[in-house]
Design an enzyme around this catalytic site. Structure first.
Site, PDB file in Angstrom:
ATOM      1  CE  LYS A 209      -3.611   2.510   2.620  1.00 39.78           C
ATOM      2  NZ  LYS A 209      -4.479   2.453   3.607  1.00 39.78           N
ATOM      3  NE  ARG A 219      -5.741   9.721   3.483  1.00 37.32           N
ATOM      4  CZ  ARG A 219      -4.462   9.725   3.540  1.00 37.32           C
ATOM      5  NH1 ARG A 219      -4.099  11.008   3.087  1.00 37.32           N
ATOM      6  NH2 ARG A 219      -3.361   8.774   3.538  1.00 37.32           N
ATOM      7  CE  LYS A 231      -3.606   7.837   7.005  1.00 32.78           C
ATOM      8  NZ  LYS A 231      -4.660   6.792   6.726  1.00 32.78           N
ATOM      9  CD  GLU A 247       5.966  -4.701   3.461  1.00 33.48           C
ATOM     10  OE1 GLU A 247       5.355  -5.362   4.275  1.00 33.48           O
ATOM     11  OE2 GLU A 247       6.230  -3.365   4.232  1.00 33.48           O
ATOM     12  CE  LYS A 262      -5.788   1.892  -0.511  1.00 32.73           C
ATOM     13  NZ  LYS A 262      -6.541   1.973   0.753  1.00 32.73           N
ATOM     14  CB  SER A 288     -11.570   7.300  -3.301  1.00 34.40           C
ATOM     15  OG  SER A 288     -10.413   7.924  -2.935  1.00 34.40           O
ATOM     16  CE1 TYR A 327     -15.061   3.082  -2.412  1.00 30.56           C
ATOM     17  CE2 TYR A 327     -13.132   3.629  -3.641  1.00 30.56           C
ATOM     18  CZ  TYR A 327     -13.532   3.686  -2.403  1.00 30.56           C
ATOM     19  OH  TYR A 327     -12.597   3.461  -1.239  1.00 30.56           O
TER      20      TYR A 327
END
Ligand code: PBG
Length: 340
Positions: A209, A219, A231, A247, A262, A288, A327
């Site tokens: 991510k 958000r 982040k 990872e 992502k 999004s 979405y």
């Protein structure tokens, strides 16, 4: 004048032969997009009724009762088989340690039970991370440092995520999907679930991510933008690809069932890389911002919404993803249905 025959190129190999009709194109098509590969992210809030999400046109904040009813419709009328739940809580429910995340009577926990009751076949996946419940808008437990900056603490966060995950699993979630990017959380969640006798609950790990600008509209939907800092100390640097493989191998070793990349379309190379590095199924999140870029272009008449959406999702499948969070899932399901 030369005859027609003499003008022809002497080509024995003509790739266009394989594209000469829709039927032949169908025979040689390498990648398919199906409704069974779609996962629909949904938002559930504590309010009554439903509310359009301004930053994610076509998506809503649902009440517990409303989301169960909507899931039944998505399952029966559109053939969608998996939803991913995100909780939206008011500022009064947020705290420094995000404890509302593991409240057995919380909004996500109630939604899981309501959906499973209304439509038992629907696969219910839940997001595991603290940001919707954290006053800091961070995915984990925060320590304030003397210089005024903050640190998101790894091991303390993993302990909190275990509580949240067990609470979702007790409510009946089929798949837990930790989106926090803490080290060691897959192993810790697997151990905790197994020790609690919930060895059949799956883990879909947000493996790679990235710290992306494309999460902005999400958000907005949750009111979860970081209040302080960013982040970047846990989400990955967009410049890195080898690190994603590292990872992935760790998540596989720790017991993940599915690995996720992502965002999706800016990171198709990473999807392909993970596809080759492991035998686990690969998921990709068309986030999004990716959704909104298409929505905005379509709204201003620049792109055709259906074609732009289907091509984006197909590219994600071609890169190597088995399943896609989007979405647009209900609309895509409808389009695929109309084409049959
Ligand atoms: C947070 C979380 C985010 C998304 C899913 N889970 C945002 C973030 O990390 O800030 C983004 C989804 C999207 O943009 O569609 N745990």
């Amino acid at each position: 004048m030369k005859g027609k025959e003499e003008e022809k190129m002497k080509l024995r190999k003509r790739p266009r032969r394989n594209r000469k009709s829709e039927e032949i194109r169908g025979l040689v098509r390498e990648t398919h997009l199906g409704v069974e590969q779609l996962i629909y992210p949904m938002f559930v809030w504590e309010g009554e009724g439903e509310e359009e999400i301004e930053s994610l046109p076509g998506n809503k904040r649902w009440s517990v009762e409303g989301i169960a009813k909507e899931c039944k419709r998505l399952y029966e009328e559109l053939g969608l088989r998996c939803v991913d739940l995100f909780g939206v809580v008011g500022e009064d429910k947020k705290s420094a340690d995000g404890r509302a995340a593991w409240d057995d009577g919380g909004v996500v926990q109630r939604a899981i039970r309501a959906i499973k009751r209304a439509v038992p076949g629907m696969v219910v996946m839940t997001d595991v991370a603290l940001d919707p419940y954290s006053t800091y808008g961070q995915d984990g437990i925060v320590k304030e440092l003397e210089d005024g900056s903050i640190e998101v603490m790894n091991d303390e966060t993993v302990e909190a995520l275990v509580k949240q995950a067990l609470s979702h699993a007790r409510a009946g979630a089929d798949i837990l999907s930790p989106s926090d990017m803490m080290d060691g959380r897959i192993g810790a969640l697997r151990t905790a679930l197994d020790e609690a006798g919930m060895e059949n609950v799956s883990l879909l790990s947000y493996t790679a991510k990235y710290a992306s600008c494309l999460y902005g509209p999400f958000r907005g939907a949750l009111g979860s933008a970081p209040k302080k800092g960013d982040k970047k100390s846990y989400q990955m640097d967009p410049a890195n690809r080898r690190e994603a493989v590292r990872e992935a191998l760790l998540d596989e070793e720790e017991g993940a069932d599915i690995l996720m990349v992502k965002p999706a379309t800016y990171y198709l190379d990473v999807i392909t890389e993970l596809r080759e590095a492991t035998h686990l199924p690969i998921a990709a999140y068309h986030v999004s911002g990716e959704y909104l870029m298409i929505q905005a272009a379509a709204a201003s008449g620049w792109l055709d919404e259906k074609q732009a959406t289907l091509e984006a999702l197909l590219s994600i499948r071609r890169a190597g993803a088995d399943m896609i969070l989007t979405y647009a899932a209900p609309r895509v399901a409808q389009w695929l249905r109309e084409e049959r």
